[in-house]
Design an enzyme around this catalytic site. Structure first.
Site, PDB file in Angstrom:
ATOM      1  CE  LYS A  13      -2.132  -0.960   3.886  1.00  0.00           C
ATOM      2  NZ  LYS A  13      -1.627  -2.294   4.278  1.00  0.00           N
ATOM      3  NE  ARG A  88      -4.055  -1.168  10.376  1.00  0.00           N
ATOM      4  CZ  ARG A  88      -3.033  -0.645   9.708  1.00  0.00           C
ATOM      5  NH1 ARG A  88      -3.136   0.509   9.114  1.00  0.00           N
ATOM      6  NH2 ARG A  88      -1.905  -1.308   9.630  1.00  0.00           N
ATOM      7  NE  ARG A 127       7.628  -3.601   5.771  1.00  0.00           N
ATOM      8  CZ  ARG A 127       6.323  -3.335   5.808  1.00  0.00           C
ATOM      9  NH1 ARG A 127       5.650  -3.140   4.706  1.00  0.00           N
ATOM     10  NH2 ARG A 127       5.680  -3.272   6.946  1.00  0.00           N
ATOM     11  NE  ARG A 131       6.338  -0.777  10.091  1.00  0.00           N
ATOM     12  CZ  ARG A 131       5.152  -0.757   9.492  1.00  0.00           C
ATOM     13  NH1 ARG A 131       5.048  -0.269   8.261  1.00  0.00           N
ATOM     14  NH2 ARG A 131       4.099  -1.225  10.107  1.00  0.00           N
TER      15      ARG A 131
HETATM   16  P1  AMP Z   1       0.898   0.693   8.969  1.00  0.00           P
HETATM   17  O1  AMP Z   1       2.071   1.560   8.704  1.00  0.00           O
HETATM   18  O2  AMP Z   1      -0.329   1.093   8.181  1.00  0.00           O
HETATM   19  O3  AMP Z   1       1.200  -0.768   8.852  1.00  0.00           O
HETATM   20  O4  AMP Z   1       0.484   0.943  10.501  1.00  0.00           O
HETATM   21  C1  AMP Z   1       1.380   0.628  11.547  1.00  0.00           C
HETATM   22  C2  AMP Z   1       0.643   0.542  12.863  1.00  0.00           C
HETATM   23  O5  AMP Z   1       0.024   1.810  13.163  1.00  0.00           O
HETATM   24  C3  AMP Z   1      -0.488  -0.464  12.925  1.00  0.00           C
HETATM   25  O6  AMP Z   1      -0.040  -1.768  13.212  1.00  0.00           O
HETATM   26  C4  AMP Z   1      -1.333   0.115  14.056  1.00  0.00           C
HETATM   27  O7  AMP Z   1      -0.740  -0.138  15.315  1.00  0.00           O
HETATM   28  C5  AMP Z   1      -1.237   1.615  13.801  1.00  0.00           C
HETATM   29  N1  AMP Z   1      -2.280   2.097  12.877  1.00  0.00           N
HETATM   30  C6  AMP Z   1      -2.096   2.648  11.644  1.00  0.00           C
HETATM   31  N2  AMP Z   1      -3.264   2.996  11.085  1.00  0.00           N
HETATM   32  C7  AMP Z   1      -4.227   2.633  11.976  1.00  0.00           C
HETATM   33  C8  AMP Z   1      -5.642   2.697  11.984  1.00  0.00           C
HETATM   34  N3  AMP Z   1      -6.322   3.205  10.941  1.00  0.00           N
HETATM   35  N4  AMP Z   1      -6.298   2.242  13.075  1.00  0.00           N
HETATM   36  C9  AMP Z   1      -5.636   1.743  14.141  1.00  0.00           C
HETATM   37  N5  AMP Z   1      -4.309   1.625  14.199  1.00  0.00           N
HETATM   38  C10 AMP Z   1      -3.595   2.076  13.132  1.00  0.00           C
END
Ligand code: AMP
Length: 184
Positions: A13, A88, A127, A131
């Site tokens: 994404k 999400r 990757r 993180r």
């Molecule tokens: P991502 O970079 O999209 O994989 O997000 C990393 C982390 O941020 C996720 O595992 C959640 O802990 C938090 N996070 C990101 N977006 C959301 C969301 N829309 N709702 C809840 N937690 C989020």
């Protein structure tokens, strides 16, 4: 044009959102990036969400929805945006619909990237972004959270007839082309 880019962790994404941002000249909003930057800068938001991200769990809906609503009200998003990592949960999707409604706006596309689970794990482990949630154990938690909490978001948008499923396997360029033809 308002777009949601949807899919499990590791589906690509973020990569595709950045390319689409250049292609269509509309900004990309990643809730994950905002949280990581807040954590790095030790802001009150960062302090609040750090342990949640480290565990691979979800930040509470209210926190995310307030953040996205505030962010999308900024001038730079007025001609459209690409959402990556939001909504999400179904509750977030409902809140987002309410937000769009209140702003006399609407969603133009919901693009879902499908990638088999073994491939997701392989991609995330290779990757190397450093993180804290990219370890094998945390990936399992994140995939579990995706299945339980996030996948239902797709059914929510299917009911609105908005979902376009894209094969997320292939080169970055091939996938970008598939997304572009879905959008056109
Ligand atoms: P991502 O970079 O999209 O994989 O997000 C990393 C982390 O941020 C996720 O595992 C959640 O802990 C938090 N996070 C990101 N977006 C959301 C969301 N829309 N709702 C809840 N937690 C989020």
């Amino acid at each position: 044009m308002n777009i949601i880019l949807f899919g499990p962790p590791g589906a690509g994404k973020g990569t595709q959102a950045k390319l689409l941002q250049n292609e269509y000249n509309i900004p990309h909003l990643s809730t994950g990036d905002i949280f990581r930057s807040a954590i790095k800068n030790k802001t009150p938001l960062g302090v609040k969400v750090k342990s949640i991200l480290d565990a691979g769990e979800l930040v509470p809906d209210e926190t995310v929805v307030d953040l996205v609503a505030a962010e999308l009200s900024r001038e730079k998003y007025q001609d459209g945006y690409i959402l990556d990592g939001f909504p999400r949960t179904v509750a977030q999707a409902e809140a987002f619909d309410k937000f769009l409604d209140e702003n006399d706006d609407s969603l133009d596309a919901f693009i879902s990237l499908s990638v088999p689970e073994e491939e997701l794990i392989k991609r995330i482990l290779s990757r190397g972004e450093g993180r804290s949630d990219d370890t094998e154990e945390k990936i399992k938690t994140r995939l579990e959270v995706y299945r339980k909490e996030t996948k239902p978001v797709m059914d929510y948008y299917k009911k609105q007839d908005k979902v376009q499923e894209i094969d997320g396997l292939g080169s970055i360029d091939e996938i970008l082309e598939r997304i572009k033809s879905a959008l056109n």
